[in-house]
Every structure is written in structure tokens, then in C-alpha cells.
Design an enzyme around this catalytic site. Structure first.
Site, mmCIF file in Angstrom:
data_model
loop_
_atom_site.group_PDB
_atom_site.id
_atom_site.type_symbol
_atom_site.label_atom_id
_atom_site.label_comp_id
_atom_site.label_asym_id
_atom_site.label_seq_id
_atom_site.Cartn_x
_atom_site.Cartn_y
_atom_site.Cartn_z
ATOM 1 N N PRO A 16 11.043 13.079 -33.554
ATOM 2 C CG PRO A 16 12.449 12.067 -32.017
ATOM 3 C CD PRO A 16 11.730 13.348 -32.286
ATOM 4 C CG ASN A 17 11.386 7.496 -34.746
ATOM 5 O OD1 ASN A 17 12.133 7.081 -35.639
ATOM 6 N ND2 ASN A 17 11.772 7.602 -33.493
ATOM 7 N NE ARG A 24 7.292 5.460 -34.152
ATOM 8 C CZ ARG A 24 7.151 6.444 -33.268
ATOM 9 N NH1 ARG A 24 6.441 7.512 -33.559
ATOM 10 N NH2 ARG A 24 7.709 6.371 -32.105
ATOM 11 C CE1 TYR A 29 2.900 6.720 -30.840
ATOM 12 C CE2 TYR A 29 4.107 4.982 -31.980
ATOM 13 C CZ TYR A 29 3.963 5.831 -30.898
ATOM 14 O OH TYR A 29 4.872 5.802 -29.870
ATOM 15 C CG ASN A 80 3.894 14.185 -30.871
ATOM 16 O OD1 ASN A 80 4.688 13.847 -29.983
ATOM 17 N ND2 ASN A 80 3.067 13.331 -31.455
ATOM 18 C CB ALA A 83 11.639 9.487 -28.324
ATOM 19 C CG HIS A 86 9.399 10.342 -22.931
ATOM 20 N ND1 HIS A 86 8.220 10.793 -22.381
ATOM 21 C CD2 HIS A 86 9.044 9.716 -24.101
ATOM 22 C CE1 HIS A 86 7.208 10.443 -23.180
ATOM 23 N NE2 HIS A 86 7.689 9.791 -24.223
ATOM 24 C CG ASP A 93 17.051 24.543 -20.843
ATOM 25 O OD1 ASP A 93 16.275 24.430 -19.877
ATOM 26 O OD2 ASP A 93 18.265 24.232 -20.791
ATOM 27 C CD GLU A 105 4.100 17.367 -23.528
ATOM 28 O OE1 GLU A 105 4.073 18.204 -22.584
ATOM 29 O OE2 GLU A 105 4.625 16.244 -23.427
ATOM 30 C CG HIS A 107 2.392 12.922 -26.012
ATOM 31 N ND1 HIS A 107 3.670 12.769 -26.465
ATOM 32 C CD2 HIS A 107 2.456 13.801 -24.983
ATOM 33 C CE1 HIS A 107 4.483 13.519 -25.744
ATOM 34 N NE2 HIS A 107 3.766 14.166 -24.837
ATOM 35 C CG LEU A 108 -0.194 10.936 -32.628
ATOM 36 C CD1 LEU A 108 0.931 10.359 -33.461
ATOM 37 C CD2 LEU A 108 -1.413 11.236 -33.476
ATOM 38 C CB SER A 109 0.021 6.703 -27.783
ATOM 39 O OG SER A 109 1.244 7.229 -27.275
ATOM 40 N NE ARG A 114 2.946 3.581 -25.923
ATOM 41 C CZ ARG A 114 3.661 4.088 -26.933
ATOM 42 N NH1 ARG A 114 3.455 5.338 -27.328
ATOM 43 N NH2 ARG A 114 4.567 3.348 -27.523
ATOM 44 N NE ARG A 118 6.487 4.511 -24.954
ATOM 45 C CZ ARG A 118 7.330 4.627 -25.985
ATOM 46 N NH1 ARG A 118 7.609 5.809 -26.477
ATOM 47 N NH2 ARG A 118 7.893 3.561 -26.524
HETATM 48 C C1 DQA Z 1 4.394 10.005 -28.855
HETATM 49 C C2 DQA Z 1 4.659 9.210 -27.562
HETATM 50 C C3 DQA Z 1 6.140 9.085 -27.298
HETATM 51 O O1 DQA Z 1 6.357 8.357 -26.088
HETATM 52 C C4 DQA Z 1 6.810 8.342 -28.438
HETATM 53 O O2 DQA Z 1 8.214 8.294 -28.216
HETATM 54 C C5 DQA Z 1 6.487 8.905 -29.767
HETATM 55 C C6 DQA Z 1 5.156 9.420 -30.041
HETATM 56 C C7 DQA Z 1 2.903 10.035 -29.240
HETATM 57 O O3 DQA Z 1 2.553 10.837 -30.090
HETATM 58 O O4 DQA Z 1 2.108 9.245 -28.718
HETATM 59 O O5 DQA Z 1 7.310 8.853 -30.673
HETATM 60 O O6 DQA Z 1 4.813 11.348 -28.642
#
Ligand code: DQA
Length: 157
Positions: A16-17, A24, A29, A80, A83, A86, A93, A105, A107-109, A114, A118
Site C-alpha cells: 500500500p501507498n 509521498r 522514500y 516490499n 505497512a 508490520h 501465511d 523483503e 524496504h526503501l527506508s 524509525r 516499524r
Molecule cells: C516501507 C516502510 C514501511 O514501514 C512503510 O509503511 C512503507 C514503506 C519502506 O519501503 O521503507 O510504506 O516498506
């Protein structure tokens, strides 16, 4: 026929997002868009003779359905989960149903720098590798790793 990088794409899933990447919170990011990330993944996989199937959804169940698809038709997963990392036992599953499939897996950040919510990821309980804090380059690392793991025939495929 065993699934390898040569005969099956890498599934690259975005949660998501991430459709808003570039707009964003660019201070967290970055300014690259998801289309830029897809182009990077395509280039990286091609350098290893592979292809990618790059997708994004804001919906948990859709991501679960796509993981089921990858279970039968792809040579590995780069995910990725955003959210949902978490919160989602359902995504964990689904990944746990993918016996032997490489899962990385991304994550950009750097989620560990943080908020504390997270710091825990359900997906990390299944992932073969976790990359955080490398920006969009983390996706290239994820593709490289799946290429290394899926370059040869899977024993159980
Ligand atoms: C994220 C980190 C997550 O905590 C966050 O909810 C995201 C992006 C990242 O790519 O850093 O939406 O997965």
C-alpha cells in the site's frame, strides 16, 4: 519443468501507498517513482537473463492472491509489503505456503531507524533476506539475490 530464472519471471510485489512513490514523503522514500523502480528491476533481471512481473496493490487480499500465483508460476519473490509488513499474518501465511521459493523483503527506508512499530515485520519470519535503507537500489539488490538463488533448478519444483 523446474522453475528457474531462465524460464520463469521474478514476482516483484509492492504494498500500500507505494503507487505514490516520488510524491509521498520524498525526504524518506526519495524522488524516484514506482515506474523508475520497475525499469531498474527489469534492467537488473535482464542482466542475469531473467524477467520480472512487477505489481502494486493497496489491498492485502490482492497481495495474498498474487503470492499464490507466484507459488506456482514464478522463480522467486521480491516484496516490499509496506505497512502490511508490520501487521499482516495473512501475507506471512501466504509466503509460508511457498515452499522453497526464494523470498527477499525490501524496504526503501531503514525501518530500524524509525518508529518502533516499524521494527517488527511478520514477513521477515519467512524472508530469506531483508534489505532496508538502501532506497530504490534495494530492489536491485533483491533481484540480484533472487537471481543468485533461482539461477539453478529448484530441488522441489
Ligand atoms: C516501507 C516502510 C514501511 O514501514 C512503510 O509503511 C512503507 C514503506 C519502506 O519501503 O521503507 O510504506 O516498506
Amino acid at each position: 519443468m523446474p522453475r528457474t530464472l531462465a524460464n520463469a519471471p521474478i514476482m516483484i510485489l509492492n504494498g500500500p501507498n507505494l503507487n505514490l512513490l516520488g510524491q509521498r514523503q520524498p525526504e524518506i522514500y526519495g524522488s524516484d517513482t514506482l515506474a523508475d523502480v520497475e525499469a531498474l528491476c527489469v534492467r537488473t533481471a535482464a542482466a542475469h537473463g531473467g524477467t520480472v512481473d512487477f505489481r502494486q496493490s493497496n489491498h492485502e487480499g490482492t497481495l495474498v492472491d498474487w503470492i499464490h500465483e507466484a507459488r506456482l508460476g514464478h522463480c522467486g519473490i521480491v516484496i516490499n509489503p509496506a505497512a502490511y509488513s508490520h501487521t499482516s499474518v495473512a501475507i506471512l501465511d501466504a509466503l509460508n505456503a511457498c515452499d522453497g521459493l526464494p523470498v527477499i523483503e525490501v524496504h526503501l527506508s531503514n525501518v530500524h531507524k524509525r518508529e518502533s512499530f516499524r521494527h517488527h515485520s511478520y514477513v521477515s519470519l519467512r524472508a530469506d533476506g531483508v534489505i532496508a535503507g538502501c532506497g530504490v537500489q534495494g530492489y536491485a539488490f533483491g533481484v540480484e539475490r533472487v537471481a543468485a538463488l533461482a539461477g539453478t533448478a529448484r530441488a522441489d519444483a
